[in-house]
Design an enzyme around this catalytic site. Sequence first.
Site, mmCIF file in Angstrom:
data_model
loop_
_atom_site.group_PDB
_atom_site.id
_atom_site.type_symbol
_atom_site.label_atom_id
_atom_site.label_comp_id
_atom_site.label_asym_id
_atom_site.label_seq_id
_atom_site.Cartn_x
_atom_site.Cartn_y
_atom_site.Cartn_z
ATOM 1 N N GLY A 482 119.354 -47.156 -56.574
ATOM 2 C CA GLY A 482 120.052 -48.417 -56.798
ATOM 3 C C GLY A 482 120.296 -48.618 -58.279
ATOM 4 N N TYR A 483 121.348 -48.037 -58.782
ATOM 5 C CA TYR A 483 121.651 -48.103 -60.206
ATOM 6 C C TYR A 483 122.911 -48.935 -60.478
ATOM 7 C CZ TYR A 483 118.349 -44.201 -61.083
ATOM 8 O OH TYR A 483 117.234 -43.404 -61.178
ATOM 9 N N GLU A 597 118.355 -34.830 -62.770
ATOM 10 C CA GLU A 597 119.399 -34.651 -61.760
ATOM 11 C C GLU A 597 120.583 -33.895 -62.327
ATOM 12 O OE1 GLU A 597 121.770 -37.227 -58.387
ATOM 13 O OE2 GLU A 597 120.841 -38.272 -60.055
ATOM 14 N N THR A 728 130.024 -40.826 -65.228
ATOM 15 C CA THR A 728 131.345 -40.194 -65.194
ATOM 16 C C THR A 728 131.439 -39.077 -66.223
ATOM 17 O OG1 THR A 728 132.312 -41.670 -66.838
ATOM 18 C CG2 THR A 728 132.360 -42.417 -64.547
ATOM 19 N N GLU A 730 133.560 -38.683 -68.422
ATOM 20 C CA GLU A 730 133.858 -39.219 -69.758
ATOM 21 C C GLU A 730 132.569 -39.597 -70.485
ATOM 22 O OE1 GLU A 730 137.271 -38.801 -67.595
ATOM 23 O OE2 GLU A 730 135.561 -40.031 -66.964
#
Length: 745
Positions: A482-483, A597, A728, A730
Amino acid sequence: MDAIELPSDDVRDMLRDSLRGFLGGHWNADSVRRGAAPGEITAIWSMLVGQGVATLGSNPAEGGLREVSVVLGELGRAACPAPMWSAALTNFALAASPSAAAIDLLQAVHAGSARATFSFGTLDPDLGSGDIEVTGDRATGLLRFVEAAASCTHLLVATARSTLGIVALNGPGVEVSPARAMGAWGFCEARLDMAPVTSIAVHDGMLDDLLLKGKLALAARAHGAARRAFELATEYARERQQFGQPIGKFQAIQHKLANGLIALEGVRLILDHAASLHDRDHDDWRYFVNCAVAFASSALRHVSLETHHTFGAIGYADEHEAPLHFRRVHLDMIALGGLQHAKRGVASDLFDPRSAGLPENDLGPAGNRLREGVRQWLEQNWSSDRKAEFDRKPFAKREFDADFARDVGRTGWIGLGWPAEFGGQARSPLEQIALMETMERAEAPRFGAAIQANALMMFGTVEQQRRYLPEILSGEAMHGMGYSEPQAGSDLAALRTSAVRDGDHWVINGQKIWTTTWWGKYMFLAARTDRGAKPHAGISMFIVPMNAEGITIRPATTMYDGSFANIFYDNVRIPLENLVGEVNGGWKVLTGALAFERGLVGGGIVLKVAHAFEQLRRHVMARDDAGAALADDPIVRDRMATLAAEIEVGRLLMMHCAELAANGATPPEYGAISKVFSSELMERFGEAALDILGMRAALSEQMPGAIDNGRFEQNLRHSLMWVISIGTNEIQRSLIAQRALGLPR
């Protein structure tokens, strides 16, 4: 060849450092800018002979293609035109020859009394390079693009498929003329008119192999040149002020340079891998040389262009160093057939009827054994009716299978890399790759909660470890993350979900979005515990049981037919002991888990692409009733070769992350390099598969006539998730620029 003890990595590092220091003190690149005189090249080569480089390639135990590549990389970096490329090819070509002429020339080259230049002549894939014809002991013809011929004493040239000729450049019938290419001097034309030639027979296939070695060596030199120019541009970006701040602070510059580093690291790894396979006489070395050249040809030239974009006008002033490297990169990467010849070689290997497809990574004895063991287990536990029934389900039902997760749990493989103190097997990162790769090839559903388990092992209390880790290890419990939040997205420091202490409980309020494993037993949740602290400092991490009161889940279908959920937490009460790590210390827990991760995710993505590539390759090779196949189409072969080379780079980035992890931990910026490259490769693959297979590949799962149950179009839709999730790309590029290149935040 395996019995020969080859030089170690430490020896290569010493060779690189020694040469860099030597060239820095003895060679001035300004000589090249004005056109280095033959005497200058002769002088620097004589000094390099004294450094011992002239014998490399003669004996693998003393230095093979890897060491040759190190030297050429440093010469490229220094913009030094010393004839090392030709000397190395001469060594490779003549080392085993019993010919007296060959022995004499080798001895003279090693002593520095002779300097050989090399031409592939009639075997050069670039027909514009010219050729010669031999009649008796006389040679006639024109050879173009002969390196440093004006400073050499002998020409070694391929005159037929199994014949080399030695020509004395100061002999009769030889005319050598300087030639300007890419605006620079350095090449020569050699015109032979009944020039005396000594012919030397070589074994069949030797010159074809020599061509590949020559191409790899040129790529190594181009890499050295591109790397040096890139480093200059990065230094310039740190210092050059524009609009009151360093240009390296601008996101456009950061992302441009991050892209350059990703490409350069990919080239570095695949060049070294191909050379290493050659020196160990591995069967796959030719395939990997072609992959290396195919990738480097486009990657290095693009880096070279982007380097000049970073410099701006200063970079195309000819007195600057960068133009020297621009020329070197382009000349070396178009030589000997360049990109197209390399891709034809990759395609030839892939579409040979005897081909087994992409070669397997060597994961070491333990990794290779585990891979075979997992294969056998899957044949017994994930095959025939069980897998067929699973495959008939829609994609949304194929992400997870509770029974399969428990079956894997009984093997202990969920804790494959965990320390033994937590019930794990303490296996190496390469063994973890073996498990991931084999499960991906079997199209097995996901299992485990690696990131959350790692966070618990790093930051959890003893009681938390005793309670939650066994459930994960046995396959009984899945944890979501839950981020992300509506106003935060990838900016996790901006999250607003709150956790307020109330007696012996925490009370959580807020909203999380894009939560994938919303159906799991627990949520690994980030919440703000101090609104007055700086954004990064007031966050804590919690384990939230998903059956707690006050949780509202609103699932949504993703564009790739999966699901995520918007989850609302309204006065959700959890015990104090569900805090992971320290109060307000959640940023450390959160980033530690994400770094772990990212170190894995790039490998996981490229393994998915490699598996999908093999499925596509089978379709491309399949022949219809008329005997035609897509593999007969040169455009399809070209596209597939490009993808194969990129997959090999992605797999090597994965392997390098594993090596770094085995030595401690994968730096976040390197995990980001792997993630960015592999996720965008997944997108490119998805687009290419549709182009190659056509409209039927666009039919979705369970539609009549769909190719592989809609696999290829669904892969493309799914690929977007990997580019966006876990930060992302970016954000990852900014991380790479700031952490790996030292550019300002």
